[in-house]
Design a protein around this motif. Structure first.
Motif, PDB file in Angstrom:
ATOM      1  N   MET A  30      70.046 -46.863 -47.528  1.00 10.77           N
ATOM      2  CA  MET A  30      70.669 -48.102 -47.064  1.00 10.77           C
ATOM      3  C   MET A  30      72.103 -47.834 -46.609  1.00 10.77           C
ATOM      4  O   MET A  30      72.632 -48.562 -45.769  1.00 10.77           O
ATOM      5  N   HIS A  31      72.722 -46.788 -47.142  1.00 12.89           N
ATOM      6  CA  HIS A  31      74.078 -46.430 -46.718  1.00 12.89           C
ATOM      7  C   HIS A  31      74.086 -45.972 -45.261  1.00 12.89           C
ATOM      8  O   HIS A  31      75.020 -46.274 -44.521  1.00 12.89           O
ATOM      9  N   ALA A  42      74.694 -50.958 -47.625  1.00 16.53           N
ATOM     10  CA  ALA A  42      74.877 -50.729 -49.065  1.00 16.53           C
ATOM     11  C   ALA A  42      76.316 -50.331 -49.340  1.00 16.53           C
ATOM     12  O   ALA A  42      76.993 -49.756 -48.488  1.00 16.53           O
ATOM     13  N   SER A  59      73.161 -53.405 -52.434  1.00 14.19           N
ATOM     14  CA  SER A  59      72.720 -53.418 -51.045  1.00 14.19           C
ATOM     15  C   SER A  59      72.098 -54.764 -50.715  1.00 14.19           C
ATOM     16  O   SER A  59      71.892 -55.608 -51.597  1.00 14.19           O
TER      17      SER A  59
END
Length: 122
Positions: free
Chosen positions: A75-76, A81, A118
Protein backbone atom coordinates in the motif's frame (compact mmCIF):
# COMPACT_ATOMS: atom_id res chain seq x y z
CA UNK A 1 6.50 16.51 15.35
CA UNK A 2 8.81 19.22 14.02
CA UNK A 3 6.66 19.98 10.96
CA UNK A 4 7.98 17.58 8.30
CA UNK A 5 5.83 16.08 5.61
CA UNK A 6 4.40 12.67 4.75
CA UNK A 7 4.05 11.95 1.04
CA UNK A 8 0.84 10.11 0.10
CA UNK A 9 -1.45 9.76 -2.92
CA UNK A 10 -3.56 12.81 -3.77
CA UNK A 11 -6.70 10.87 -2.84
CA UNK A 12 -5.44 10.55 0.75
CA UNK A 13 -3.69 13.90 1.12
CA UNK A 14 -6.49 16.11 2.43
CA UNK A 15 -7.85 13.59 4.92
CA UNK A 16 -4.33 12.85 6.21
CA UNK A 17 -3.72 16.58 6.70
CA UNK A 18 -6.96 16.85 8.67
CA UNK A 19 -6.04 13.76 10.74
CA UNK A 20 -2.60 15.18 11.58
CA UNK A 21 -4.12 18.53 12.59
CA UNK A 22 -6.79 16.86 14.76
CA UNK A 23 -4.17 14.72 16.49
CA UNK A 24 -1.99 17.77 17.11
CA UNK A 25 -5.00 19.65 18.53
CA UNK A 26 -5.50 16.69 20.89
CA UNK A 27 -1.89 16.87 22.03
CA UNK A 28 -0.69 13.88 20.01
CA UNK A 29 2.22 14.48 17.63
CA UNK A 30 2.22 12.10 14.69
CA UNK A 31 5.05 11.70 12.22
CA UNK A 32 5.96 8.96 9.82
CA UNK A 33 6.45 7.89 6.24
CA UNK A 34 3.97 7.26 3.46
CA UNK A 35 4.76 6.64 -0.21
CA UNK A 36 7.60 4.23 -0.83
CA UNK A 37 9.59 3.83 -4.04
CA UNK A 38 9.57 0.25 -5.43
CA UNK A 39 13.34 0.03 -4.86
CA UNK A 40 12.78 0.88 -1.20
CA UNK A 41 10.24 -1.95 -0.98
CA UNK A 42 12.80 -4.36 -2.44
CA UNK A 43 15.42 -3.14 0.05
CA UNK A 44 12.96 -3.69 2.93
CA UNK A 45 12.24 -7.21 1.70
CA UNK A 46 16.00 -7.93 1.66
CA UNK A 47 16.31 -6.58 5.19
CA UNK A 48 13.22 -8.29 6.63
CA UNK A 49 12.80 -11.43 4.52
CA UNK A 50 16.18 -12.49 3.12
CA UNK A 51 18.35 -11.89 0.10
CA UNK A 52 17.40 -14.61 -2.40
CA UNK A 53 15.03 -13.87 -5.28
CA UNK A 54 12.48 -16.14 -3.53
CA UNK A 55 12.81 -14.13 -0.30
CA UNK A 56 12.36 -10.83 -2.10
CA UNK A 57 9.61 -11.66 -4.60
CA UNK A 58 7.76 -14.81 -3.52
CA UNK A 59 8.12 -15.50 0.21
CA UNK A 60 4.82 -14.90 2.05
CA UNK A 61 4.76 -11.52 3.76
CA UNK A 62 3.96 -13.12 7.10
CA UNK A 63 7.19 -15.14 6.97
CA UNK A 64 9.22 -11.92 7.16
CA UNK A 65 10.12 -10.14 10.41
CA UNK A 66 8.41 -7.76 10.57
CA UNK A 67 5.87 -8.80 7.92
CA UNK A 68 6.73 -6.98 4.69
CA UNK A 69 4.63 -6.81 1.51
CA UNK A 70 5.98 -8.22 -1.73
CA UNK A 71 7.25 -5.60 -4.19
CA UNK A 72 4.35 -4.33 -6.27
CA UNK A 73 1.75 -5.15 -3.60
CA UNK A 74 2.57 -2.66 -0.84
CA UNK A 75 0.00 0.00 0.00
CA UNK A 76 3.02 2.28 0.49
CA UNK A 77 3.95 1.93 -3.18
CA UNK A 78 0.47 3.26 -4.00
CA UNK A 79 0.77 6.11 -1.50
CA UNK A 80 -2.19 4.75 0.46
CA UNK A 81 -0.43 3.83 3.71
CA UNK A 82 1.46 5.57 6.50
CA UNK A 83 3.86 4.07 9.03
CA UNK A 84 3.76 6.25 12.13
CA UNK A 85 7.15 6.18 13.85
CA UNK A 86 5.78 6.86 17.32
CA UNK A 87 3.24 4.01 17.15
CA UNK A 88 5.48 1.01 17.70
CA UNK A 89 3.03 -0.76 20.07
CA UNK A 90 -0.67 -0.78 20.84
CA UNK A 91 0.12 0.89 24.19
CA UNK A 92 1.38 4.19 22.73
CA UNK A 93 -0.58 7.44 22.79
CA UNK A 94 -0.18 7.52 19.01
CA UNK A 95 -1.88 4.15 18.50
CA UNK A 96 -4.58 4.83 21.06
CA UNK A 97 -5.48 8.14 19.39
CA UNK A 98 -5.43 6.64 15.91
CA UNK A 99 -7.45 3.62 17.03
CA UNK A 100 -10.18 5.92 18.27
CA UNK A 101 -10.08 8.44 15.43
CA UNK A 102 -8.37 7.29 12.22
CA UNK A 103 -11.37 5.56 10.66
CA UNK A 104 -13.11 8.93 10.46
CA UNK A 105 -10.27 10.05 8.18
CA UNK A 106 -10.24 6.92 6.03
CA UNK A 107 -7.37 5.03 7.68
CA UNK A 108 -7.46 1.57 9.21
CA UNK A 109 -4.81 -0.33 11.15
CA UNK A 110 -3.08 -3.53 10.13
CA UNK A 111 -3.63 -5.34 13.47
CA UNK A 112 -0.22 -7.05 13.62
CA UNK A 113 1.60 -3.76 13.00
CA UNK A 114 0.62 -0.96 15.39
CA UNK A 115 2.50 1.58 13.25
CA UNK A 116 0.90 0.70 9.86
CA UNK A 117 -2.28 2.52 8.82
CA UNK A 118 -3.77 2.39 5.33
CA UNK A 119 -6.99 2.98 3.44
CA UNK A 120 -7.71 -0.76 3.52
CA UNK A 121 -6.06 -1.93 6.74
CA UNK A 122 -3.56 -3.98 4.70
Amino acid sequence: PAGGSITVAATLGESLSRLLAAARDSGVNLCGSGWRDPQEQIALRRQNCGTTPYDIYDKPSGSCRPPTAKPGTSMHEQGLAVDFVNCDTHATACWKWLNGNAAGYGLRNLPDEAWHWSTTGH
